[in-house]
Design a protein around this motif. Structure first.
Motif, PDB file in Angstrom:
ATOM      1  N   GLN A  35       5.050  76.609 -26.191  1.00  0.00           N
ATOM      2  CA  GLN A  35       5.620  76.673 -25.098  1.00  0.00           C
ATOM      3  C   GLN A  35       6.859  75.560 -24.687  1.00  0.00           C
ATOM      4  OE1 GLN A  35       3.023  77.713 -21.779  1.00  0.00           O
ATOM      5  NE2 GLN A  35       1.778  78.717 -23.243  1.00  0.00           N
ATOM      6  N   LEU A  36       6.392  74.441 -25.150  1.00  0.00           N
ATOM      7  CA  LEU A  36       7.516  73.428 -25.109  1.00  0.00           C
ATOM      8  C   LEU A  36       8.214  72.765 -26.122  1.00  0.00           C
ATOM      9  CD1 LEU A  36       4.662  71.368 -22.774  1.00  0.00           C
ATOM     10  CD2 LEU A  36       6.690  72.687 -22.023  1.00  0.00           C
ATOM     11  N   GLY A  37       7.885  73.340 -27.340  1.00  0.00           N
ATOM     12  CA  GLY A  37       8.501  72.578 -28.555  1.00  0.00           C
ATOM     13  C   GLY A  37       7.952  71.307 -28.917  1.00  0.00           C
ATOM     14  N   TRP A  38       6.936  70.978 -28.474  1.00  0.00           N
ATOM     15  CA  TRP A  38       6.293  69.467 -28.860  1.00  0.00           C
ATOM     16  C   TRP A  38       5.702  69.451 -30.243  1.00  0.00           C
ATOM     17  CZ3 TRP A  38       3.488  67.417 -23.837  1.00  0.00           C
ATOM     18  CH2 TRP A  38       4.417  67.253 -22.794  1.00  0.00           C
ATOM     19  N   LYS A  39       5.701  68.329 -30.911  1.00  0.00           N
ATOM     20  CA  LYS A  39       5.048  68.150 -31.916  1.00  0.00           C
ATOM     21  C   LYS A  39       3.516  67.854 -31.751  1.00  0.00           C
ATOM     22  CE  LYS A  39       8.836  65.852 -34.467  1.00  0.00           C
ATOM     23  NZ  LYS A  39       9.283  64.533 -34.890  1.00  0.00           N
ATOM     24  N   ASN A  40       2.700  68.008 -32.544  1.00  0.00           N
ATOM     25  CA  ASN A  40       1.284  67.746 -32.274  1.00  0.00           C
ATOM     26  C   ASN A  40       0.940  66.145 -31.658  1.00  0.00           C
ATOM     27  OD1 ASN A  40       1.067  70.224 -33.482  1.00  0.00           O
ATOM     28  ND2 ASN A  40      -0.167  69.499 -34.987  1.00  0.00           N
ATOM     29  N   SER A  41       1.816  65.067 -32.452  1.00  0.00           N
ATOM     30  CA  SER A  41       1.473  63.800 -31.857  1.00  0.00           C
ATOM     31  C   SER A  41       2.123  63.442 -30.606  1.00  0.00           C
ATOM     32  CB  SER A  41       2.243  62.913 -32.864  1.00  0.00           C
ATOM     33  OG  SER A  41       3.676  63.183 -33.231  1.00  0.00           O
ATOM     34  N   THR A  42       2.936  64.313 -29.947  1.00  0.00           N
ATOM     35  CA  THR A  42       3.589  64.094 -28.620  1.00  0.00           C
ATOM     36  C   THR A  42       2.486  64.521 -27.702  1.00  0.00           C
ATOM     37  OG1 THR A  42       5.699  64.605 -29.196  1.00  0.00           O
ATOM     38  CG2 THR A  42       5.428  64.933 -27.129  1.00  0.00           C
ATOM     39  N   THR A  43       1.932  65.639 -27.920  1.00  0.00           N
ATOM     40  CA  THR A  43       0.836  66.292 -27.009  1.00  0.00           C
ATOM     41  C   THR A  43      -0.307  65.405 -27.107  1.00  0.00           C
ATOM     42  OG1 THR A  43       1.373  68.550 -27.506  1.00  0.00           O
ATOM     43  CG2 THR A  43      -0.675  68.317 -26.666  1.00  0.00           C
ATOM     44  N   TYR A  44      -0.755  64.818 -28.379  1.00  0.00           N
ATOM     45  CA  TYR A  44      -1.942  63.962 -28.390  1.00  0.00           C
ATOM     46  C   TYR A  44      -1.665  62.727 -27.418  1.00  0.00           C
ATOM     47  CZ  TYR A  44      -4.768  66.940 -31.246  1.00  0.00           C
ATOM     48  OH  TYR A  44      -5.514  67.835 -31.907  1.00  0.00           O
ATOM     49  N   THR A  45      -0.299  62.208 -27.563  1.00  0.00           N
ATOM     50  CA  THR A  45      -0.067  61.134 -26.658  1.00  0.00           C
ATOM     51  C   THR A  45       0.067  61.295 -25.381  1.00  0.00           C
ATOM     52  OG1 THR A  45       1.360  60.211 -28.557  1.00  0.00           O
ATOM     53  CG2 THR A  45       2.072  59.480 -26.513  1.00  0.00           C
ATOM     54  N   VAL A  46       0.424  62.521 -24.929  1.00  0.00           N
ATOM     55  CA  VAL A  46       0.498  62.693 -23.592  1.00  0.00           C
ATOM     56  C   VAL A  46      -0.791  62.987 -23.045  1.00  0.00           C
ATOM     57  CG1 VAL A  46       1.156  64.773 -21.671  1.00  0.00           C
ATOM     58  CG2 VAL A  46       2.882  63.876 -23.429  1.00  0.00           C
ATOM     59  N   ILE A  47      -1.775  63.533 -23.856  1.00  0.00           N
ATOM     60  CA  ILE A  47      -3.186  63.550 -23.329  1.00  0.00           C
ATOM     61  C   ILE A  47      -3.770  62.274 -23.133  1.00  0.00           C
ATOM     62  CG2 ILE A  47      -5.382  64.301 -24.074  1.00  0.00           C
ATOM     63  CD1 ILE A  47      -4.291  66.645 -25.595  1.00  0.00           C
ATOM     64  N   LYS A  48      -3.655  61.314 -24.093  1.00  0.00           N
ATOM     65  CA  LYS A  48      -4.013  60.025 -23.930  1.00  0.00           C
ATOM     66  C   LYS A  48      -3.562  59.052 -22.724  1.00  0.00           C
ATOM     67  CE  LYS A  48      -4.600  55.646 -26.428  1.00  0.00           C
ATOM     68  NZ  LYS A  48      -4.300  55.055 -27.459  1.00  0.00           N
ATOM     69  N   ARG A  49      -2.137  59.374 -22.736  1.00  0.00           N
ATOM     70  CA  ARG A  49      -1.824  58.654 -21.221  1.00  0.00           C
ATOM     71  C   ARG A  49      -2.199  59.178 -19.907  1.00  0.00           C
ATOM     72  NH1 ARG A  49       4.007  60.070 -21.349  1.00  0.00           N
ATOM     73  NH2 ARG A  49       3.935  59.338 -23.496  1.00  0.00           N
ATOM     74  N   LEU A  50      -2.392  60.492 -19.947  1.00  0.00           N
ATOM     75  CA  LEU A  50      -2.719  61.172 -18.841  1.00  0.00           C
ATOM     76  C   LEU A  50      -3.985  60.639 -18.437  1.00  0.00           C
ATOM     77  CD1 LEU A  50      -0.772  64.509 -18.548  1.00  0.00           C
ATOM     78  CD2 LEU A  50      -0.386  62.394 -17.491  1.00  0.00           C
ATOM     79  N   ALA A  51      -4.938  60.984 -19.529  1.00  0.00           N
ATOM     80  CA  ALA A  51      -6.542  60.196 -19.446  1.00  0.00           C
ATOM     81  C   ALA A  51      -6.666  59.035 -18.904  1.00  0.00           C
ATOM     82  CB  ALA A  51      -7.121  60.543 -20.715  1.00  0.00           C
ATOM     83  N   GLN A  52      -5.624  58.045 -19.327  1.00  0.00           N
ATOM     84  CA  GLN A  52      -5.609  56.606 -18.954  1.00  0.00           C
ATOM     85  C   GLN A  52      -5.287  56.656 -17.534  1.00  0.00           C
ATOM     86  OE1 GLN A  52      -3.202  54.981 -21.935  1.00  0.00           O
ATOM     87  NE2 GLN A  52      -4.683  54.580 -23.277  1.00  0.00           N
TER      88      GLN A  52
END
Length: 123
Positions: A35-52
């Motif tokens: 849906q967003l055209g993101w790489k796997n690493s981008t999504t995991y980075t966003v998950i980590k950042r939003l969790a923090q």
């Protein structure tokens, strides 16, 4: 607790999360790629950042939100009114209605919200 600031790309991510939660992080990565055209690493980075920042939790690879869409939208409106309209809700509404066409149905809905608020029942 104040609602954490969520930036535009993070908000688009959160829309996907809110629609599918609880969701496995791998499934969320696949949806963000699609849906967003993101790489796997981008999504995991966003998950980590939003969790923090306390927006979501990722526990045992299951991602769930800690703030709702309504909370995020309300915080954005509050910030907009405060920073652009000097805290004046009437000034915000006046600016909005001057530049947006409203249907009679929308006007009736807004009036119904005002009437409910006046009765002390809130929106």
């Amino acid at each position: 607790m104040d609602t954490p600031k969520i930036f535009e790309s993070e908000y688009r991510f959160c829309l996907i999360l809110w629609e599918h939660e609880p969701i496995k992080s791998g499934e969320l990565v696949a949806l963000c790629k699609e849906q967003l055209g993101w790489k796997n690493s981008t999504t995991y980075t966003v998950i980590k950042r939003l969790a923090q920042r306390g927006v979501l939790k990722n526990e045992d690879t299951i991602v769930t939100s800690l703030v709702s869409k309504d909370q995020v939208q309300a915080a954005e409106i509050d910030e907009l009114v405060e920073t652009k309209f000097e805290g004046s809700l009437p000034a915000f509404v006046a600016a909005f209605t001057r530049h947006q066409k409203m249907t009679q149905k929308e006007i009736d809905q807004v009036q119904a919200m005002i009437d409910q608020f006046r009765k002390g029942n809130g929106p």
